[in-house]
Write a protein that holds these residues in place. Structure first.
Motif, PDB file in Angstrom:
ATOM      1  N   ARG A  93     -12.278  -9.410  -0.511  1.00 52.36           N
ATOM      2  CA  ARG A  93     -12.784  -9.450   0.979  1.00 52.36           C
ATOM      3  C   ARG A  93     -12.489 -11.276   1.426  1.00 52.36           C
ATOM      4  O   ARG A  93     -12.079 -10.835   2.266  1.00 52.36           O
ATOM      5  CB  ARG A  93     -14.339  -9.085   1.288  1.00 52.36           C
ATOM      6  N   ARG A  94     -12.114 -11.709   0.593  1.00 48.07           N
ATOM      7  CA  ARG A  94     -11.370 -12.993   0.573  1.00 48.07           C
ATOM      8  C   ARG A  94      -9.828 -13.014   0.472  1.00 48.07           C
ATOM      9  O   ARG A  94      -9.716 -14.620   1.088  1.00 48.07           O
ATOM     10  CB  ARG A  94     -11.658 -14.263  -0.421  1.00 48.07           C
ATOM     11  N   LEU A  95      -9.497 -12.354   0.542  1.00 48.83           N
ATOM     12  CA  LEU A  95      -8.153 -11.569   0.902  1.00 48.83           C
ATOM     13  C   LEU A  95      -7.479 -10.768   1.921  1.00 48.83           C
ATOM     14  O   LEU A  95      -6.528  -9.833   1.744  1.00 48.83           O
ATOM     15  CB  LEU A  95      -7.520 -10.771  -1.142  1.00 48.83           C
ATOM     16  N   GLY A  96      -8.916 -10.801   2.696  1.00 45.12           N
ATOM     17  CA  GLY A  96      -8.539  -9.127   3.383  1.00 45.12           C
ATOM     18  C   GLY A  96      -8.559  -8.058   3.362  1.00 45.12           C
ATOM     19  O   GLY A  96      -8.437  -7.230   3.651  1.00 45.12           O
ATOM     20  N   GLY A  97      -9.019  -8.143   2.069  1.00 44.40           N
ATOM     21  CA  GLY A  97      -9.466  -6.372   1.160  1.00 44.40           C
ATOM     22  C   GLY A  97     -10.464  -5.973   1.928  1.00 44.40           C
ATOM     23  O   GLY A  97     -11.279  -6.346   2.004  1.00 44.40           O
ATOM     24  N   GLY A 136      -0.715 -10.572 -13.021  1.00 46.45           N
ATOM     25  CA  GLY A 136       0.565 -10.202 -12.383  1.00 46.45           C
ATOM     26  C   GLY A 136       2.283 -10.775 -13.370  1.00 46.45           C
ATOM     27  O   GLY A 136       1.823 -10.279 -14.719  1.00 46.45           O
ATOM     28  N   PRO A 137       2.982  -9.915 -12.588  1.00 47.38           N
ATOM     29  CA  PRO A 137       2.832 -10.673 -12.024  1.00 47.38           C
ATOM     30  C   PRO A 137       2.699  -8.870 -10.618  1.00 47.38           C
ATOM     31  O   PRO A 137       3.580  -7.902 -11.087  1.00 47.38           O
ATOM     32  CB  PRO A 137       4.859 -10.966 -11.141  1.00 47.38           C
ATOM     33  N   TRP A 138       2.588  -8.999  -9.935  1.00 45.90           N
ATOM     34  CA  TRP A 138       2.875  -7.941  -8.771  1.00 45.90           C
ATOM     35  C   TRP A 138       4.452  -7.272  -7.650  1.00 45.90           C
ATOM     36  O   TRP A 138       3.998  -7.435  -6.823  1.00 45.90           O
ATOM     37  CB  TRP A 138       1.464  -7.779  -8.219  1.00 45.90           C
ATOM     38  N   LYS A 139       5.044  -6.506  -8.378  1.00 47.01           N
ATOM     39  CA  LYS A 139       6.053  -5.899  -7.781  1.00 47.01           C
ATOM     40  C   LYS A 139       6.606  -5.190  -7.872  1.00 47.01           C
ATOM     41  O   LYS A 139       5.706  -3.356  -8.980  1.00 47.01           O
ATOM     42  CB  LYS A 139       7.075  -7.048  -8.703  1.00 47.01           C
ATOM     43  N   PRO A 140       7.222  -4.311  -6.951  1.00 44.87           N
ATOM     44  CA  PRO A 140       8.077  -2.948  -6.878  1.00 44.87           C
ATOM     45  C   PRO A 140       8.065  -2.626  -8.281  1.00 44.87           C
ATOM     46  O   PRO A 140       9.062  -2.865  -9.343  1.00 44.87           O
ATOM     47  CB  PRO A 140       8.895  -2.679  -6.357  1.00 44.87           C
ATOM     48  N   ILE A 199       3.462   2.454  -4.426  1.00 43.41           N
ATOM     49  CA  ILE A 199       2.571   1.457  -3.910  1.00 43.41           C
ATOM     50  C   ILE A 199       3.126  -0.297  -4.324  1.00 43.41           C
ATOM     51  O   ILE A 199       3.597   0.184  -5.488  1.00 43.41           O
ATOM     52  CB  ILE A 199       1.265   1.061  -4.209  1.00 43.41           C
ATOM     53  N   ASP A 200       4.157  -0.418  -3.618  1.00 45.13           N
ATOM     54  CA  ASP A 200       5.260  -1.847  -3.395  1.00 45.13           C
ATOM     55  C   ASP A 200       5.054  -2.635  -3.396  1.00 45.13           C
ATOM     56  O   ASP A 200       4.862  -3.934  -3.371  1.00 45.13           O
ATOM     57  CB  ASP A 200       6.370  -1.279  -2.810  1.00 45.13           C
ATOM     58  N   ASP A 201       3.712  -3.199  -2.305  1.00 48.79           N
ATOM     59  CA  ASP A 201       2.599  -4.314  -1.425  1.00 48.79           C
ATOM     60  C   ASP A 201       2.109  -4.780  -2.473  1.00 48.79           C
ATOM     61  O   ASP A 201       1.228  -4.319  -3.404  1.00 48.79           O
ATOM     62  CB  ASP A 201       2.051  -3.459  -0.155  1.00 48.79           C
ATOM     63  N   PRO A 202       2.905  -5.943  -3.249  1.00 49.69           N
ATOM     64  CA  PRO A 202       2.028  -6.952  -3.761  1.00 49.69           C
ATOM     65  C   PRO A 202       0.321  -6.721  -3.516  1.00 49.69           C
ATOM     66  O   PRO A 202      -0.547  -6.523  -4.887  1.00 49.69           O
ATOM     67  CB  PRO A 202       2.539  -8.848  -4.194  1.00 49.69           C
ATOM     68  N   LEU A 203      -0.040  -7.126  -2.282  1.00 46.74           N
ATOM     69  CA  LEU A 203      -1.362  -6.684  -2.491  1.00 46.74           C
ATOM     70  C   LEU A 203      -2.363  -5.128  -2.609  1.00 46.74           C
ATOM     71  O   LEU A 203      -3.032  -5.726  -3.405  1.00 46.74           O
ATOM     72  CB  LEU A 203      -1.883  -7.882  -0.612  1.00 46.74           C
ATOM     73  N   SER A 204      -1.662  -5.033  -1.779  1.00 44.84           N
ATOM     74  CA  SER A 204      -2.073  -3.232  -2.019  1.00 44.84           C
ATOM     75  C   SER A 204      -2.532  -2.768  -3.782  1.00 44.84           C
ATOM     76  O   SER A 204      -3.326  -2.544  -4.566  1.00 44.84           O
ATOM     77  CB  SER A 204      -1.185  -1.596  -1.595  1.00 44.84           C
TER      78      SER A 204
END
Length: 486
Positions: A233-237, A383-387, A393-398
């Motif tokens: 929730r702190r990241l908008g999730g 991490g890293p979260w990358k395509p 799912i390519d969006d890093p936050l997702s």
């Protein structure tokens, strides 16, 4: 004369590079003493390269290129992690070719890496052929000259340990103030100065032995370090069911102040395992494992062993990363379960799933024959979260939120599996994730933690209490004594 000309040009260009990079946010100090130290740092870089070729212009160009590369990498690190390059980062260089994916780079076999390296080697070779050396022609003098610079560097290091040189170094760098020192003295001088100070203080530090701890009851203490974990929730999730369970079921929970943002897992890990405040580590705070190598007799696993617990370290990744296997063995762990034990375990993305890791932890708890202290480090959400990491799912936050949901399920599985045992479970995030929407300064480097207690008479009202990582480590020591709880 040629050497002085190339040196002067190299110093001037190096100063311009750092001044442009710092801009108005980190202006170059104009105090004569600060500039002198800054230029000394540049000169030492040039002297380092000069000793290999005795070609002034090649050494000068190598110096400028080195400053440029250091500045670019330091700026990238500052953006992601919130601090400039420091001497201890160079100890991690050997890990980059082995684990390039963890350092936001590519394998050396990738043409985008191999190509520029080969071009650079060809250019250096051509420069060797074009520029004449200024090494003396007379053979005996040439040999003496070849040894003079390396011996000079060794002498500098030796003199920094004591006497006037050590006192001067201590006056310049009395305590770590990385951002301020880089602004005053420049990146090369700060890196060199911190390394020399670290060497002196590391050699002189003594660690007192721990007091004896009374043997514990037949109990289990499980501590799980959750990779890049914060309340989503702190990241908008979306809300994570685990966090609701924590506020209802945990004996104690809250925010955890950790020593780094986005990386440097070993700093938080060391703080929890030793209970030592980063401020007490001096110049060793940047990489505590490099400083002591696990030789800390007051560590939590050492005390657990003293109290009659079997000590077990579980981490589904390479044993050589951070030199972890060697370090945690010295810290006091009797047994290690690492990547080779998870060959057939399911993975989510590139790493072993947190749920599979939780099942292995519970299997070890069920198979214990003595009181057990188990420290586990998760890997799925590294991490890293990358395509390409997760299908579709390519969006890093997702990607991060997908993994953190699995982390929540894994902790819930641990809670269910420990119900009814005389056990304590502590979970905590090692640092916030290095995501585009979670840059340095986020939450004052705080993550989240929770302590669960199981067994008869352990039901208590949840207590919200924010802690630092080292304070959590000191509190966990009480779980080892026979007359204490969490």
């Amino acid at each position: 004369m040629m050497l002085l000309t190339s040196l002067g040009l190299a110093l001037a260009l190096s100063l311009v590079i750092e001044a442009v990079e710092g801009g108005s946010a980190r202006p170059v100090s104009r105090r004569p003493a600060d500039l002198a130290i800054r230029f000394l740092g540049y000169a030492l870089v040039m002297a380092f390269w000069f000793q290999f070729s005795w070609r002034p212009w090649l050494a000068g160009a190598s110096c400028v290129l080195t400053i440029l590369i250091l500045t670019i990498v330091s700026r990238l690190k500052r953006t992601i992690i919130g601090e400039p390059l420091v001497f201890s980062d160079f100890a991690l260089l050997r890990q980059v070719p082995r684990h390039p994916e963890l350092y936001y780079t590519r394998p050396l076999t990738d043409p985008r890496m191999a190509g520029p390296i080969l071009v650079a080697l060809v250019l250096v070779g051509a420069w060797y052929a074009i520029e004449p050396t200024i090494l003396p022609v007379e053979p005996s003098v040439a040999v003496l000259a070849l040894f003079a610079l390396p011996l000079g560097f060794l002498t500098l290091v030796a003199l920094s340990a004591e006497g006037p040189a050590a006192r001067a170094s201590a006056r310049l760098f009395p305590a770590p103030a990385l951002v301020a020192d880089v602004a005053r003295f420049g990146l090369p001088a700060t890196i060199i100065g911190y390394a020399l100070r670290w060497r002196v203080l590391r050699r002189g530090e003594s660690i007192p032995p721990p007091p004896r701890v009374a043997p514990g009851r037949d109990r289990v203490l499980v501590v799980v370090q959750l990779e890049s974990f914060v309340d989503p929730r702190r990241l908008g999730g979306p809300p994570l069911p685990l966090m609701d369970m924590v506020s209802r079921r945990a004996a104690q929970y809250g925010r955890l102040r950790v020593p780094a943002h986005g990386a440097y897992t070993m700093r938080t890990e060391h703080a929890v395992l030793t209970g030592r405040d980063a401020g007490d580590l001096g110049f060793g705070l940047f990489d505590p494992y490099l400083t002591h190598g696990g030789r800390e007799p007051e560590s939590l696993p050492a005390r657990a062993r003293e109290a009659g617990f079997e000590t077990l370290f579980v981490h589904p990744f390479h044993r050589d990363f951070f030199n972890r296997a060697e370090v945690v063995t010295r810290l006091g762990f009797d047994r290690l379960i690492m990547e080779e034990a998870f060959g057939d375990a399911p993975r989510v993305g590139p790493y072993v799933s947190d749920l599979a890791l939780a099942e292995r932890v519970l299997a070890e708890v069920r198979g214990r024959s003595t009181p057990l202290f188990l420290f586990c480090v998760t890997m799925e959400n590294h991490g890293p979260w990358k395509p390409g990491r997760l299908p579709g799912i390519d969006d890093p936050l997702s990607q991060y939120l997908t993994h953190v949901k699995n982390t929540g399920l894994a902790v819930e599985r641990l809670v269910d599996g420990l119900e009814g045992l005389d056990a304590i479970l502590c979970v905590f995030g090692d640092h916030a994730p290095a995501l585009p929407n979670c840059r340095p300064g986020f939450g004052d480097t705080a993550t989240d933690y929770a302590i669960f207690r199981f067994g008869p008479g352990q039901a208590v009202a949840p207590l919200r209490r924010d802690l630092s990582a080292d304070a959590l480590g000191r509190q966990l020591r009480g779980c080892l004594a026979s007359d204490t709880g969490a």
